[in-house]
Design a protein around this motif. Structure first.
Motif, mmCIF file in Angstrom:
data_model
loop_
_atom_site.group_PDB
_atom_site.id
_atom_site.type_symbol
_atom_site.label_atom_id
_atom_site.label_comp_id
_atom_site.label_asym_id
_atom_site.label_seq_id
_atom_site.Cartn_x
_atom_site.Cartn_y
_atom_site.Cartn_z
ATOM 1 N N SER A 28 6.642 -3.488 -1.014
ATOM 2 C CA SER A 28 5.337 -3.310 -0.490
ATOM 3 C C SER A 28 4.759 -4.244 0.809
ATOM 4 O O SER A 28 4.075 -4.456 1.574
ATOM 5 C CB SER A 28 4.304 -3.649 -1.453
ATOM 6 N N GLN A 31 4.340 -3.327 4.678
ATOM 7 C CA GLN A 31 3.050 -2.811 5.536
ATOM 8 C C GLN A 31 2.381 -4.228 6.159
ATOM 9 O O GLN A 31 1.748 -4.284 7.098
ATOM 10 C CB GLN A 31 2.071 -2.174 4.600
ATOM 11 N N HIS A 32 2.657 -5.360 5.340
ATOM 12 C CA HIS A 32 2.368 -6.761 5.947
ATOM 13 C C HIS A 32 2.990 -7.367 7.051
ATOM 14 O O HIS A 32 2.479 -7.612 7.868
ATOM 15 C CB HIS A 32 2.448 -7.681 4.802
ATOM 16 N N PHE A 35 1.955 -5.241 9.969
ATOM 17 C CA PHE A 35 0.862 -5.615 10.306
ATOM 18 C C PHE A 35 0.616 -7.205 10.993
ATOM 19 O O PHE A 35 0.380 -7.237 12.355
ATOM 20 C CB PHE A 35 -0.128 -5.620 9.134
ATOM 21 N N LYS A 125 -3.987 4.414 -1.110
ATOM 22 C CA LYS A 125 -4.575 3.499 -0.006
ATOM 23 C C LYS A 125 -6.426 3.412 -0.035
ATOM 24 O O LYS A 125 -6.822 4.472 -0.302
ATOM 25 C CB LYS A 125 -3.976 3.503 1.222
ATOM 26 N N HIS A 133 0.513 2.809 11.955
ATOM 27 C CA HIS A 133 1.351 3.442 10.990
ATOM 28 C C HIS A 133 1.873 2.659 10.095
ATOM 29 O O HIS A 133 3.174 3.031 9.432
ATOM 30 C CB HIS A 133 2.526 4.353 11.701
ATOM 31 N N VAL A 134 1.378 1.544 9.700
ATOM 32 C CA VAL A 134 1.844 0.705 8.499
ATOM 33 C C VAL A 134 1.711 1.284 7.371
ATOM 34 O O VAL A 134 2.855 1.061 6.398
ATOM 35 C CB VAL A 134 1.167 -0.623 8.407
ATOM 36 N N ASP A 135 1.028 2.281 6.726
ATOM 37 C CA ASP A 135 1.085 2.768 5.645
ATOM 38 C C ASP A 135 2.167 3.812 5.609
ATOM 39 O O ASP A 135 2.900 4.163 4.728
ATOM 40 C CB ASP A 135 -0.340 3.702 5.299
ATOM 41 N N GLN A 138 5.309 2.159 4.543
ATOM 42 C CA GLN A 138 5.508 2.000 3.216
ATOM 43 C C GLN A 138 5.990 3.222 2.362
ATOM 44 O O GLN A 138 6.933 3.116 1.623
ATOM 45 C CB GLN A 138 4.491 1.430 2.746
#
Length: 242
Positions: A28, A31-32, A35, A125, A133-135, A138
């Motif tokens: 997970s 995505q951080h 970002f 989400k 496109h961070v999601d 993941q």
């Protein structure tokens, strides 16, 4: 075709450097990291975290998706919730909100089930689809873990957003896969060195749950040398006016 793909995967893994379980990072975290590198390092290296409305809403949405931990079958569809996943190639472990197995004529076999199945991950989400496109990264990482574990090929998955109550189909392309590999390699490098990037302020900092810990406003301040020069020049100007 599926047999050929599985054979190629098995052959290619002979030449890969595989991570040990104790080296695994949290899936997970990608995505951080995508970002903000500093946000990821504060949370996953320095173990600092702070809740805000967004993180709480996201946690509640995931708890709802994981409400039933056992499998569920609906005709030709099998649903697995909170499915543990990992990848020795990427050096990560985590959990899929939902993995759907659709019965098909060209897929993989499942223990205790008749026929063959297509594997499709679904990630939940909060909010609505993001401009970045961070999601997607993941979801792609989840697909790559499932491919390694189940010896299959996953062409797409879905992102479900709590605000729109709608699924967004995501194609798992080769470009996305390469970006995921490169990003986790960078994350492993940071983690092994215990490196936390310096503050770099942007507008997205205002929505970050770690804003009070990170203090990104410091990144907007002038350097000490410039401050001293300005102070001295101001004093000189004041003296000239006298």
């Amino acid at each position: 075709m599926i047999l050929l793909w599985n054979h190629l995967i098995a052959q290619s893994r002979r030449y890969l450097t595989l991570y040990r379980e104790e080296e695994f990072l949290q899936l997970s975290g990608i995505q951080h990291f995508a970002f903000c590198r500093r946000q990821w390092a504060l949370a996953y290296i320095e173990l600092q975290w702070q809740e805000n409305v967004r993180t709480v809403e996201g946690k509640l949405l995931h708890e709802k998706a994981h409400d039933v931990l056992s499998g569920e079958k609906r005709g030709d569809l099998i649903i697995s919730r909170a499915m543990p996943i990992c990848s020795r190639e990427l050096g990560i472990s985590g959990e899929c909100d939902i993995v759907e197995f659709y019965r098909t004529n060209n897929g993989i076999s499942l223990h205790g089930q008749e026929g063959q199945y297509e594997v499709i991950p679904v990630e939940y989400k909060r909010g609505s689809p993001k401009k970045n496109h961070v999601d997607i990264l993941q979801l792609a990482a989840q697909a790559m873990c499932l491919e390694e574990m189940l010896c299959c090929r996953i062409t797409h998955g879905y992102l479900f957003y709590g605000e729109t109550r709608h699924r967004e189909k995501v194609d798992i392309t080769d470009d996305i896969r390469e970006e995921v590999r490169a990003m986790f390699l960078e994350m492993h490098t940071y983690f092994s060195k215990g490196y936390t990037p310096k503050v770099k302020w942007s507008k997205s900092c205002n929505a970050c749950s770690l804003k009070d810990i990170c203090m990104p406003v410091l990144g907007k301040e002038r350097s000490a040398a410039k401050y001293i020069d300005a102070y001295i020049n101001d004093d000189i100007s004041c003296g000239d006016r006298k």
